[in-house]
Design a protein around this motif. Structure first.
Motif, short mmCIF file in Angstrom:
data_model
loop_
_atom_site.label_atom_id
_atom_site.label_comp_id
_atom_site.label_asym_id
_atom_site.label_seq_id
_atom_site.Cartn_x
_atom_site.Cartn_y
_atom_site.Cartn_z
N CYS A 107 0.93 -1.13 0.07
CA CYS A 107 0.00 0.15 -0.12
C CYS A 107 0.99 1.25 -0.09
N ILE A 108 1.88 1.11 0.76
CA ILE A 108 2.68 2.47 0.73
C ILE A 108 3.58 2.73 -0.52
N GLU A 109 3.96 1.49 -0.99
CA GLU A 109 4.65 1.62 -2.09
C GLU A 109 3.63 2.15 -3.30
N MET A 110 2.34 1.47 -3.25
CA MET A 110 1.43 2.02 -4.35
C MET A 110 1.03 3.82 -4.24
N LEU A 111 0.90 3.93 -2.97
CA LEU A 111 0.45 5.42 -2.91
C LEU A 111 1.45 6.42 -3.13
N LYS A 112 2.68 5.87 -2.65
CA LYS A 112 4.16 6.75 -3.30
C LYS A 112 4.10 6.67 -4.51
N CYS A 135 -4.17 2.29 5.61
CA CYS A 135 -3.39 3.02 4.87
C CYS A 135 -3.82 4.22 4.18
N GLY A 136 -5.19 4.14 4.14
CA GLY A 136 -5.89 5.08 3.61
C GLY A 136 -6.00 5.07 1.95
N ILE A 137 -5.93 3.78 1.40
CA ILE A 137 -5.86 3.60 -0.06
C ILE A 137 -7.26 3.10 -0.21
N ARG A 138 -7.75 3.09 -1.43
CA ARG A 138 -9.09 2.77 -1.83
C ARG A 138 -8.61 0.79 -2.26
N VAL A 399 -0.13 11.10 1.27
CA VAL A 399 1.38 11.00 1.06
C VAL A 399 1.52 12.65 1.05
N GLU A 400 2.50 13.13 1.78
CA GLU A 400 2.86 14.50 1.90
C GLU A 400 4.70 14.70 1.81
N ASN A 401 4.98 15.65 0.76
CA ASN A 401 6.22 15.60 0.77
C ASN A 401 7.15 14.48 0.21
N GLY A 402 6.31 13.31 -0.37
CA GLY A 402 6.84 12.41 -0.67
C GLY A 402 6.93 11.20 0.19
N TYR A 403 6.32 11.51 1.46
CA TYR A 403 6.45 10.48 2.75
C TYR A 403 4.76 10.02 2.89
N PHE A 404 4.75 8.93 3.41
CA PHE A 404 3.53 8.24 3.87
C PHE A 404 2.98 9.16 5.02
N MET A 405 1.98 9.61 5.10
CA MET A 405 1.45 10.24 6.31
C MET A 405 2.48 11.45 6.69
N THR A 409 8.28 7.97 9.80
CA THR A 409 7.90 7.06 10.84
C THR A 409 7.35 5.66 10.48
N GLN A 410 6.01 5.91 9.88
CA GLN A 410 5.24 4.66 9.70
C GLN A 410 5.75 3.82 8.77
N GLU A 411 6.73 4.52 7.81
CA GLU A 411 7.38 3.82 6.56
C GLU A 411 8.29 2.66 7.28
N ILE A 412 9.20 3.39 8.10
CA ILE A 412 10.13 2.75 8.72
C ILE A 412 9.56 1.22 9.54
N GLU A 413 8.64 1.56 9.98
CA GLU A 413 7.98 0.45 10.83
C GLU A 413 7.71 -0.72 9.94
N ILE A 414 6.87 -0.48 8.85
CA ILE A 414 6.40 -1.23 7.84
C ILE A 414 7.40 -1.87 7.10
N ILE A 415 8.40 -1.25 6.93
CA ILE A 415 9.67 -1.63 6.23
C ILE A 415 10.47 -2.88 7.01
N GLU A 416 10.71 -2.30 8.46
CA GLU A 416 11.31 -3.28 9.02
C GLU A 416 10.60 -4.82 9.47
N LYS A 417 9.34 -4.34 9.84
CA LYS A 417 8.36 -5.67 9.83
C LYS A 417 8.52 -6.56 8.75
N THR A 418 8.15 -5.96 7.58
CA THR A 418 8.22 -7.06 6.29
C THR A 418 9.34 -7.61 6.39
#
Ligand SMILES: [Zn+2]
Length: 427
Positions: A107-112, A135-138, A399-405, A409-418
């Protein structure tokens, strides 16, 4: 007292409207576009649109989002060996937690990369729906099933699919039933899926005519083309999103057009897995088939970047049919926006008054987007996901200034978990 609605103004941008590029503002009221052009500032939130283009958000109409967990795990192999030796053994180890985090990464890859909607088919639909909503995506989430031509397995798996569909009802997603393909689901299973879709008002998500083997084997066994058999059981309708649809005869394409079917063209996957043909875009256009684009899963792509996929779609048509005039930039862009929105009954994919505020702000300062002779051609042939600055879905900035939310912060958590989940799956 009625609550005052939230107003957001995108100021001083180049706005891609149905009438072409208009310089001006976009006013968003709650989740809808209230006005475009010379609009006065009376808003709560102001987004600086200078040196930016505002375009409709992109729709990815066929993917298996959580397969990002298998990105670049096994490549350059022939299809059946790749599936049997590499993908299926890993999929057997998946659980709902893995699919949840994998879908979040997707989702963050797609939104970004400017995608505001995805049509998914994978295991553990409730985990997919939860991830998409958070993630706030449809999304349109399918309850996928196979029966492998076993009537007992059909009953068991349909029961499970119905349970999943009930469970995802509470999430803010569209729902589909997802009989996988004709080589994994019996005609009886497909008929039942169409009936359930009609009863429950669902979409139908399905793989159609991806490989030559699939269509030859079917014809040998049933004595008729796949789409003819599908039509006889009431499977072809405007509810159906048929992924791939590469190996179809002209008469079959006409039938899809008559029945209002949507196809999802997945050029990167088709090329990487060498399906041996390019989709018949011109024939589909003539037949009135609703033509859209998908990335397929990241195990066969290897990303979910619709900007890249649109370019592949255009290049594959031109190259395969040896005609550079085929599939023009505007046609690809329509496929990835308004056509897909129509397929899912959403008033989106167009920037105009009354449409849903599903918008992407593109940073025009990127060297590869200069000069600005033609915005749409730049988006199709020159853009890459790094130009996506802001993404608004249903009126909400995700997505604001190229970052999710807005930050890492959230991107790092998702990337580390996955990363951890993917490592555990492959060890
Ligand atoms: Zn697929």
């Amino acid at each position: 007292m009625p609550k005052e609605s939230v107003m957001t103004l995108i100021k001083g941008a180049k706005v891609l409207t149905p009438k072409g590029v208009v310089e001006g503002n976009v006013l968003i009221e709650e989740n809808k576009i209230a006005a475009v052009g010379d609009v006065a500032d009376k808003s709560d939130v102001v987004i600086d649109g200078r040196k930016k283009a505002v375009i409709p958000g992109l729709f990815n109409t066929h993917t298996h989002a959580a397969m990002v967990l298998f990105r670049s795990y096994a490549d350059d192999m022939v299809l059946h060996e790749w599936l049997e030796k590499k993908i299926w053994p890993l999929e057997a180890k998946l659980d709902s937690e893995a699919v949840y985090w994998g879908t979040k990464l997707a989702c963050i890859e797609m939104l970004k990369s400017g995608t505001i909607f995805f049509n998914d088919m994978y295991f553990f639909p409730p985990a997919i729906a939860k991830a998409a909503e958070e993630c706030g995506i449809r999304a349109c989430v399918s309850a996928a099933f196979f029966d492998f031509f076993n009537p007992d397995l059909l009953e068991e798996n349909l029961k499970k699919a119905l349970k999943d569909l009930k469970e995802i009802e509470k999430y803010n997603v569209l729902r589909a039933i997802g009989p996988h393909a004709v080589y994994t689901v019996s005609l009886d299973g497909l008929r039942r899926a169409a009936e359930i879709a009609e009863e429950m008002d669902l979409f139908v998500h399905f793989h159609l005519a991806e490989t030559e083997k699939e269509v030859v084997d079917f014809k040998k066994q049933h004595g008729k083309p796949i789409t003819k058999a599908l039509d006889e059981i009431g499977f072809l309708s405007s509810r159906l999103i048929a992924a791939h649809s590469v190996w179809l005869e002209d008469a079959e394409i006409e039938l899809l057009g008559k029945r209002g079917v949507t196809v999802s063209h997945c050029p990167a996957s088709n090329m990487k897995l060498c399906v041996g043909k390019a989709i018949k875009f011109e024939e589909m256009k003539k037949a009135g088939v609703n033509f859209t684009i998908g990335t397929d899963g990241a195990a066969s792509n290897n990303n979910l970047d619709m900007l890249e996929e649109m370019k592949f779609a255009a290049l594959l048509q031109k190259f395969h049919y040896s005609d550079p005039t085929l599939m023009k930039a505007e046609e690809v862009f329509e496929a990835a926006t308004v056509n897909a929105a129509r397929a899912f009954g959403l008033k989106s994919g167009v920037i105009d008054e009354g449409y849903l505020a599903d918008l992407v702000l593109i940073d025009l300062k990127k060297p590869y987007l200069q000069p600005e002779h033609n915005l749409v051609a730049n988006l199709i042939y020159a853009a890459s996901s790094g130009c996506v600055d802001t993404v608004i879905v249903d009126g909400r900035i995700v997505v604001e200034n190229g970052y999710f939310m807005g930050d890492e912060t959230q991107e790092i958590e998702i990337i580390e978990k996955t990363a951890k989940i993917a490592l555990d799956l492959t060890n």
